[in-house]
Design an enzyme around this catalytic site. Structure first.
Site, PDB file in Angstrom:
ATOM      1  N   CYS A   1       0.834  -1.204   0.000  1.00 46.98           N
ATOM      2  CA  CYS A   1       0.000   0.000   0.000  1.00 46.98           C
ATOM      3  C   CYS A   1       0.871   1.256   0.000  1.00 46.98           C
ATOM      4  O   CYS A   1       1.848   1.340   0.737  1.00 46.98           O
ATOM      5  CB  CYS A   1      -0.909  -0.010   1.226  1.00 46.98           C
ATOM      6  SG  CYS A   1      -2.036   1.392   1.276  1.00 46.98           S
TER       7      CYS A   1
ATOM      8  N   CYS B   1       0.416   4.873   6.937  1.00 48.41           N
ATOM      9  CA  CYS B   1      -0.209   4.668   8.259  1.00 48.41           C
ATOM     10  C   CYS B   1       0.785   3.919   9.174  1.00 48.41           C
ATOM     11  O   CYS B   1       1.172   2.781   8.884  1.00 48.41           O
ATOM     12  CB  CYS B   1      -1.502   3.871   8.115  1.00 48.41           C
ATOM     13  SG  CYS B   1      -2.592   4.516   6.811  1.00 48.41           S
TER      14      CYS B   1
ATOM     15  N   CYS C   1       0.346   0.224  10.351  1.00 43.28           N
ATOM     16  CA  CYS C   1      -0.125  -0.813   9.426  1.00 43.28           C
ATOM     17  C   CYS C   1       0.983  -1.635   8.788  1.00 43.28           C
ATOM     18  O   CYS C   1       1.880  -1.100   8.139  1.00 43.28           O
ATOM     19  CB  CYS C   1      -0.985  -0.173   8.339  1.00 43.28           C
ATOM     20  SG  CYS C   1      -1.724  -1.428   7.257  1.00 43.28           S
TER      21      CYS C   1
ATOM     22  N   CYS D   1     -16.336  -9.380   5.737  1.00 46.52           N
ATOM     23  CA  CYS D   1     -15.683  -8.087   5.490  1.00 46.52           C
ATOM     24  C   CYS D   1     -14.426  -8.287   4.659  1.00 46.52           C
ATOM     25  O   CYS D   1     -13.521  -9.015   5.072  1.00 46.52           O
ATOM     26  CB  CYS D   1     -15.267  -7.437   6.803  1.00 46.52           C
ATOM     27  SG  CYS D   1     -16.611  -7.291   7.973  1.00 46.52           S
TER      28      CYS D   1
ATOM     29  N   CYS E   1     -19.389  -6.330   3.720  1.00 48.00           N
ATOM     30  CA  CYS E   1     -18.676  -5.114   4.122  1.00 48.00           C
ATOM     31  C   CYS E   1     -17.373  -5.089   3.338  1.00 48.00           C
ATOM     32  O   CYS E   1     -16.759  -6.150   3.143  1.00 48.00           O
ATOM     33  CB  CYS E   1     -18.383  -5.163   5.625  1.00 48.00           C
ATOM     34  SG  CYS E   1     -17.399  -3.758   6.186  1.00 48.00           S
TER      35      CYS E   1
ATOM     36  N   CYS F   1     -19.293   1.870   8.793  1.00 49.90           N
ATOM     37  CA  CYS F   1     -18.522   1.209   9.847  1.00 49.90           C
ATOM     38  C   CYS F   1     -17.287   2.076  10.055  1.00 49.90           C
ATOM     39  O   CYS F   1     -16.457   2.193   9.143  1.00 49.90           O
ATOM     40  CB  CYS F   1     -18.134  -0.204   9.407  1.00 49.90           C
ATOM     41  SG  CYS F   1     -16.964  -1.019  10.523  1.00 49.90           S
TER      42      CYS F   1
ATOM     43  N   ARG G   1     -17.764  -2.636  18.200  1.00 49.05           N
ATOM     44  CA  ARG G   1     -16.997  -3.877  17.980  1.00 49.05           C
ATOM     45  C   ARG G   1     -15.687  -3.872  18.760  1.00 49.05           C
ATOM     46  O   ARG G   1     -14.904  -2.931  18.673  1.00 49.05           O
ATOM     47  CB  ARG G   1     -16.699  -4.073  16.494  1.00 49.05           C
ATOM     48  CG  ARG G   1     -15.942  -5.388  16.229  1.00 49.05           C
ATOM     49  CD  ARG G   1     -15.768  -5.678  14.745  1.00 49.05           C
ATOM     50  NE  ARG G   1     -17.027  -5.670  14.071  1.00 49.05           N
ATOM     51  CZ  ARG G   1     -17.290  -4.959  12.973  1.00 49.05           C
ATOM     52  NH1 ARG G   1     -16.364  -4.222  12.436  1.00 49.05           N
ATOM     53  NH2 ARG G   1     -18.474  -5.002  12.427  1.00 49.05           N
TER      54      ARG G   1
HETATM   55  N1  SAM Z   1      -6.562   0.463   3.019  1.00 43.69           N
HETATM   56  C1  SAM Z   1      -7.838   0.741   3.503  1.00 43.69           C
HETATM   57  C2  SAM Z   1      -7.870   1.927   4.441  1.00 43.69           C
HETATM   58  O1  SAM Z   1      -6.977   2.106   5.227  1.00 43.69           O
HETATM   59  O2  SAM Z   1      -8.816   2.695   4.352  1.00 43.69           O
HETATM   60  C3  SAM Z   1      -8.528  -0.444   4.169  1.00 43.69           C
HETATM   61  C4  SAM Z   1      -7.740  -1.440   5.016  1.00 43.69           C
HETATM   62  S1  SAM Z   1      -7.058  -0.838   6.546  1.00 43.69           S
HETATM   63  C5  SAM Z   1      -6.021  -2.178   6.997  1.00 43.69           C
HETATM   64  C6  SAM Z   1      -8.414  -0.848   7.681  1.00 43.69           C
HETATM   65  C7  SAM Z   1      -8.188  -0.422   9.108  1.00 43.69           C
HETATM   66  O3  SAM Z   1      -7.522  -1.435   9.833  1.00 43.69           O
HETATM   67  C8  SAM Z   1      -7.339   0.799   9.370  1.00 43.69           C
HETATM   68  O4  SAM Z   1      -8.026   1.986   9.175  1.00 43.69           O
HETATM   69  C9  SAM Z   1      -6.980   0.617  10.837  1.00 43.69           C
HETATM   70  O5  SAM Z   1      -7.912   1.272  11.666  1.00 43.69           O
HETATM   71  C10 SAM Z   1      -7.030  -0.895  11.031  1.00 43.69           C
HETATM   72  N2  SAM Z   1      -5.680  -1.426  11.307  1.00 43.69           N
HETATM   73  C11 SAM Z   1      -4.686  -1.592  10.422  1.00 43.69           C
HETATM   74  N3  SAM Z   1      -3.568  -2.061  11.005  1.00 43.69           N
HETATM   75  C12 SAM Z   1      -3.864  -2.223  12.313  1.00 43.69           C
HETATM   76  C13 SAM Z   1      -3.128  -2.664  13.446  1.00 43.69           C
HETATM   77  N4  SAM Z   1      -1.847  -3.021  13.346  1.00 43.69           N
HETATM   78  N5  SAM Z   1      -3.740  -2.698  14.650  1.00 43.69           N
HETATM   79  C14 SAM Z   1      -5.037  -2.320  14.762  1.00 43.69           C
HETATM   80  N6  SAM Z   1      -5.779  -1.887  13.733  1.00 43.69           N
HETATM   81  C15 SAM Z   1      -5.208  -1.817  12.521  1.00 43.69           C
HETATM   82 FE1  SF4 Z   2      -2.783   1.193   3.391  1.00 44.37          FE
HETATM   83 FE2  SF4 Z   2      -2.725   0.050   5.758  1.00 44.37          FE
HETATM   84 FE3  SF4 Z   2      -3.106   2.662   5.599  1.00 44.37          FE
HETATM   85 FE4  SF4 Z   2      -5.054   0.964   4.765  1.00 44.37          FE
HETATM   86  S1  SF4 Z   2      -4.307   1.228   6.848  1.00 44.37           S
HETATM   87  S2  SF4 Z   2      -4.305   2.808   3.728  1.00 44.37           S
HETATM   88  S3  SF4 Z   2      -3.793  -0.710   3.986  1.00 44.37           S
HETATM   89  S4  SF4 Z   2      -1.250   1.546   4.966  1.00 44.37           S
END
Ligand code: SAM
Ligand code: SF4
Ligand code: DTB
Length: 332
Positions: A68, A72, A75, A112, A143, A203, A275
């Site tokens: 990606c 973030c 992530c 989801c 979802c 959500c 949740r």
């Molecule tokens: N890429 C898309 C986005 O960010 O909008 C969708 C997938 S992203 C993995 C969805 C959500 O997963 C993130 O917004 C975050 O809140 C949660 N998430 C991701 N990594 C995480 C982690 N290590 N611990 C807890 N929540 C996490």
């Molecule tokens: Fe990409 Fe992870 Fe951020 Fe979603 S949460 S936009 S998968 S880096």
């Protein structure tokens, strides 16, 4: 309730007030309440709006993993972090449907699908719409979480039959810039309003344990609770600390502080499904139980979240059995 089950005390639903004008100080005051008082308030509201013995279960599938472009900090799927998650292509529709059938057989009511995108591309939208149609035909709620959506994309997903779109605000507006720099808070709110306007259930939640302070935690709940319509689902994630991500060594969250966040979400968003989302793998059964008592009435069910482990289904079944709790729709 099945026949023969004990009855439980429930105030009339009309006694529940839905507000959208919380101040951060008011939410902070909730988080600071003596624990027994906070739990009492959360339980009173939970019982007025939901059956406190009932829990909704969703199963997650990563339909497009890793690579990606966003940054973030939490992530493992960001291409900018060296954490061992490899970039994969979008899954084939048939393989997704095979996983959805398994989730249904295991008792999930919602499926989801998550993609590690900033925003979906045109040709990906076609494939994702076919997945949504297929999963819906199985009788599951659908979802997806695909990143940012414009108005036309949101309408297209609605047409395919999408029930929920997950897009988290993650943290308070003030702390957000410490966690993500490639996408603004306002862009997240714009996506959420496109989803809402297209008639898709929202959500939206956040993450606890990213180094935020108490005011940021109150700020996250306030931002969610002051949305013009409360999200139908509110995932409260405990950070899963993944080696190689910038937050791999973030301070641990005290379990009772996490429970307080669940209670504050329940009190401020009385009619939403709250949740207990990521992070259960490292929680004791007792902490999870306190979260259910604080008003959490949804979990991710199945051995994986997106890229990290989730409790074994058998452990969850045993816990719910012990607590005398049951699931919505198809039972476990
Ligand atoms: N890429 C898309 C986005 O960010 O909008 C969708 C997938 S992203 C993995 C969805 C959500 O997963 C993130 O917004 C975050 O809140 C949660 N998430 C991701 N990594 C995480 C982690 N290590 N611990 C807890 N929540 C996490
Ligand atoms: Fe990409 Fe992870 Fe951020 Fe979603 S949460 S936009 S998968 S880096
Ligand atoms: C949400 O709030 N939590 C889920 C779901 N929405 C998409 C994701 C949790 C991801 C945890 C880290 C991982 O497994 O990659």
């Amino acid at each position: 309730m099945p026949d023969g089950s004990p009855s439980f005390t429930r105030p009339a639903p009309s006694s529940v007030d839905t507000r959208h004008d919380w101040s951060v100080a008011q939410v902070q005051a909730l988080l600071d309440l003596p624990f027994p008082e906070l739990m009492f308030q959360a339980q009173a509201i939970h019982r007025a709006t939901f059956d406190p013995t009932e829990i909704q279960i969703s199963t997650l599938l990563s339909i497009k993993t890793g690579g990606c472009p966003e940054d973030c900090a939490y992530c493992p799927q960001s291409a900018l972090h060296e954490d061992g998650v490899k970039a994969e292509k979008l899954m084939a529709v048939e393989n997704v449907l095979t996983e959805a059938r398994k989730a249904k057989a295991a008792g999930a009511s919602r499926f989801c699908m998550g993609a590690a995108w900033r925003t979906p591309k045109e040709r990906d939208m076609e494939t994702v719409c076919a997945m949504i149609e297929g999963v819906k035909e199985l009788g599951l709620e659908t979802c997806v979480t695909l990143g940012m959506l414009d108005d036309a994309q949101a309408h297209r997903l609605k047409q395919a039959g999408l029930d929920y779109y997950n897009h988290n605000i993650d943290t308070s507006p003030e702390y957000y810039g410490q966690i993500i720099t490639t996408r603004t808070y306002q862009e997240r709110l714009d996506t959420l309003s496109n989803v809402r306007d297209a008639g898709i259930n929202v959500c939206c939640g956040g993450i606890v344990g990213m180094g935020e302070n108490e005011t940021d935690r109150a700020g996250l709940i306030t931002a969610l609770a002051n949305m013009p319509t409360h999200p139908e689902s509110v995932p409260i994630n405990l950070l899963v600390r993944v080696e190689g991500t910038p937050l791999a060594h973030a301070d641990e969250v005290q379990p009772l502080d996490f429970v307080r966040m669940i209670a504050a979400a329940r009190i401020t968003m009385p009619k939403s499904r709250v949740r207990l989302a990521a992070g259960r793998e490292n929680m004791t059964d007792e902490t999870q139980t306190l979260c259910f008592l604080a008003g959490a009435n949804s979990i991710f069910y199945g051995e994986r979240l997106l890229t990290t482990p989730n409790p074994q289904a058998q452990r969850d079944r045993a816990l719910l059995d012990t607590l005398g709790m049951h699931t919505t729709g198809i039972g476990l």
